[in-house]
Motif scaffolding. Structure first.
Motif, PDB file in Angstrom:
ATOM      1  N   GLU A   1       0.839  -1.191   0.000  1.00 67.87           N
ATOM      2  CA  GLU A   1       0.000   0.000   0.000  1.00 67.87           C
ATOM      3  C   GLU A   1       0.881   1.252   0.000  1.00 67.87           C
ATOM      4  O   GLU A   1       1.891   1.308   0.712  1.00 67.87           O
ATOM      5  CB  GLU A   1      -0.878  -0.026   1.250  1.00 67.87           C
TER       6      GLU A   1
ATOM      7  N   THR B   1      -7.059  -1.231  -5.261  1.00 64.48           N
ATOM      8  CA  THR B   1      -8.104  -0.433  -4.620  1.00 64.48           C
ATOM      9  C   THR B   1      -7.563   0.929  -4.207  1.00 64.48           C
ATOM     10  O   THR B   1      -6.386   1.078  -3.871  1.00 64.48           O
ATOM     11  CB  THR B   1      -8.673  -1.137  -3.376  1.00 64.48           C
TER      12      THR B   1
ATOM     13  N   LYS C   1      -8.169   3.686  -1.243  1.00 65.17           N
ATOM     14  CA  LYS C   1      -8.699   3.610   0.111  1.00 65.17           C
ATOM     15  C   LYS C   1      -8.710   4.988   0.768  1.00 65.17           C
ATOM     16  O   LYS C   1      -7.800   5.791   0.550  1.00 65.17           O
ATOM     17  CB  LYS C   1      -7.847   2.648   0.942  1.00 65.17           C
TER      18      LYS C   1
ATOM     19  N   HIS D   1      -8.817   6.614   4.627  1.00 68.95           N
ATOM     20  CA  HIS D   1      -8.588   6.265   6.025  1.00 68.95           C
ATOM     21  C   HIS D   1      -9.180   7.349   6.934  1.00 68.95           C
ATOM     22  O   HIS D   1      -8.944   8.533   6.746  1.00 68.95           O
ATOM     23  CB  HIS D   1      -7.090   6.130   6.301  1.00 68.95           C
TER      24      HIS D   1
ATOM     25  N   TYR E   1     -10.832   2.208   7.525  1.00 69.52           N
ATOM     26  CA  TYR E   1     -10.789   2.657   6.140  1.00 69.52           C
ATOM     27  C   TYR E   1     -11.877   1.973   5.318  1.00 69.52           C
ATOM     28  O   TYR E   1     -12.417   0.923   5.694  1.00 69.52           O
ATOM     29  CB  TYR E   1      -9.426   2.382   5.503  1.00 69.52           C
TER      30      TYR E   1
ATOM     31  N   GLY F   1     -12.678   1.270   0.905  1.00 70.77           N
ATOM     32  CA  GLY F   1     -12.007   1.311  -0.384  1.00 70.77           C
ATOM     33  C   GLY F   1     -12.881   0.781  -1.500  1.00 70.77           C
ATOM     34  O   GLY F   1     -13.883   0.093  -1.266  1.00 70.77           O
TER      35      GLY F   1
ATOM     36  N   GLN G   1     -14.236  -2.624  -0.221  1.00 73.55           N
ATOM     37  CA  GLN G   1     -13.295  -2.975   0.831  1.00 73.55           C
ATOM     38  C   GLN G   1     -13.560  -2.155   2.083  1.00 73.55           C
ATOM     39  O   GLN G   1     -13.976  -0.997   2.002  1.00 73.55           O
ATOM     40  CB  GLN G   1     -11.866  -2.716   0.332  1.00 73.55           C
TER      41      GLN G   1
ATOM     42  N   ASP H   1      -9.170  -6.869   7.488  1.00 72.03           N
ATOM     43  CA  ASP H   1      -9.631  -6.395   6.180  1.00 72.03           C
ATOM     44  C   ASP H   1     -10.722  -7.307   5.632  1.00 72.03           C
ATOM     45  O   ASP H   1     -10.651  -8.533   5.788  1.00 72.03           O
ATOM     46  CB  ASP H   1      -8.459  -6.363   5.206  1.00 72.03           C
TER      47      ASP H   1
END
Length: 222
Positions: free
Chosen positions: A72, A115, A117, A119, A128, A130, A166, A183
């Motif tokens: 990420e 993705t 995202k 936060h 978060y 996404g 997500q 996740d």
């Protein structure tokens, strides 16, 4: 499932120790996680059937548990982009019409995913959400044991584009860049399954995959 995920996020936020928000712009986070892949696999339509499958034939794909690597990059403290790497293996079995008949064996899938995202600031914990795209690439698929007596010599599952939603939370463990990560992803992807007898297309069906992908593990932020 939504209530369960919301509870996990809230619980992680409560467990996290207070910490001052840091500027993560330019940071890279690497996650090593254990992942449950929970696909659907049901038939949504029959396009070709020269074999004469029993009326009401329906299928499902089995669940699997695999390791997952995620990388990420934080564009800002709130916005990041994430990609994952894993290979998951599944069989497709009949659940009605031909109960317990194995139709596809050892189908190996790379769910290439990217993705974007966002936060949220919940103190030390960072929940978060996404959204992104996915390309399901099948790198292997064999005819199931139940199809071989019918003369099936090859099976093919189509590679397909789809999208993914997500949500999750990262919780710091100390102050050295180590995090606990939870996740959940929901994919929306179909595939076309084809069974061949020599050069003849014997069966073609459309399948809903739409897996839940649930992960937990450790993350390191640099």
């Amino acid at each position: 499932m939504k209530k369960l995920l919301a509870g996990a996020v809230a619980g992680a936020a409560m467990l996290a120790s207070p910490a001052q928000a840091q500027d993560d712009t330019g940071s890279v986070q690497v996650k090593l996680m254990g992942t449950a892949v929970l696909p659907d696999g049901k038939i949504t339509s029959f396009n070709t059937d020269i074999v004469g499958l029993p009326a009401g034939t329906q299928t499902e794909a089995n669940d699997n548990f695999v390791p997952t690597l995620a990388i990420e990059y934080f564009v800002t403290p709130q916005v990041s982009f994430e990609t994952i790497c894993c290979v998951t293996q599944h069989d497709v079995d009949a659940v009605s019409g031909l109960p317990d008949a194995e139709l596809v064996s050892n189908a190996k899938l790379i769910p290439a995913t990217l993705t974007a995202k966002y936060h949220f600031d919940a103190g030390a914990a960072k929940p978060y959400v996404g959204v992104g795209g996915a390309y399901f690439l099948w790198v292997a698929d064999d005819p199931g044991a139940a199809t071989l007596p019918l003369g099936v010599t090859d099976t093919d599952l189509s590679n397909e584009l789809g999208f993914v939603l997500q949500a999750g939370v990262d919780v710091p463990l100390g102050d050295r860049g180590l995090w606990l990560s939870l996740d959940a992803k929901r994919y929306f992807v179909d595939t076309t399954a084809r069974w061949f007898a020599g050069d003849t297309l014997a069966i073609e069906t459309e399948h809903k995959l739409d897996p839940w992908v649930l992960s937990a593990g450790a993350a390191w932020r640099f």
